[in-house]
Structure formats: structure tokens, C-alpha cells
Design an enzyme around this catalytic site. Sequence first.
Site, mmCIF file in Angstrom:
data_model
loop_
_atom_site.group_PDB
_atom_site.id
_atom_site.type_symbol
_atom_site.label_atom_id
_atom_site.label_comp_id
_atom_site.label_asym_id
_atom_site.label_seq_id
_atom_site.Cartn_x
_atom_site.Cartn_y
_atom_site.Cartn_z
ATOM 1 C CG HIS A 23 -67.149 38.850 60.024
ATOM 2 N ND1 HIS A 23 -67.285 37.522 59.674
ATOM 3 C CD2 HIS A 23 -66.555 39.454 58.965
ATOM 4 C CE1 HIS A 23 -66.790 37.335 58.469
ATOM 5 N NE2 HIS A 23 -66.339 38.493 58.008
ATOM 6 C CB CYS A 35 -70.096 34.234 62.796
ATOM 7 S SG CYS A 35 -69.719 35.983 62.587
#
Length: 115
Positions: A23, A35
Site C-alpha cells: 500500500h 493506491c
Amino acid sequence: MIRVNIERTRSRRKIAAFAVTGHALYGKHGHDIVCAGVSAVTVGTVNAVEKLTGVSLPNEMRDGLLKVCIPEDTDEALSVQIQLLLESMVVMIESIEEAYGKYIAIKTTITEEGG
């Protein structure tokens, strides 16, 4: 950090597989533009390959992970189309890396044909 690994064949430099893990942690969950951008580009590419070429790409997808393999036994004309779409994905991910390099890293590995 998001890590993108592009696996290319040694002899022809064709993309054989790619994996996206992690992430970005650029923003709060659900509001992270890095993201979201990487997800849109990579998942969108898989969807485009399948819709435009009819070739289903074996993949594994879950939170923070997308692994995709490119079938080796694909007809040459379809393979050319698939590679163009995948190379386009790489350019888009590189553009994200240029702007947000603190949150994403791209690595290319070379593999032998057929393995």
C-alpha cells in the site's frame, strides 16, 4: 510502499508476469490517490486485455496484492496485442512513480523463456 515487479523474458524481453504488492500510505484508506491510480492502471489493464483480446490472464487478487501471469501459448497476433497493452501499463505506472516515487517502486526481473 507499493512495489511493482515486472518479469520479462531474457531473449525477447516480453512481459511474462507482473506483481503489485503493498500500500502506498499516501493518504487515508479510501482516499489514497497513489493506491487508486496504481489499482486503476493495473486492474484496468487486466480487464482491457481480457475484453479486447479474449485472453483470460491467470491472476491472484486480494487486499494489497495483484499477481498476473501471461499465458505462453497465446497466438502470436494476440500476444503482440497483449504486450502492447502491458507496455502501456508500464508507462502509466512509471508516470505515477515519477510523481510519487516515495510511495511506489518499480523493479524489472529477467527470467528464462518458459519459466
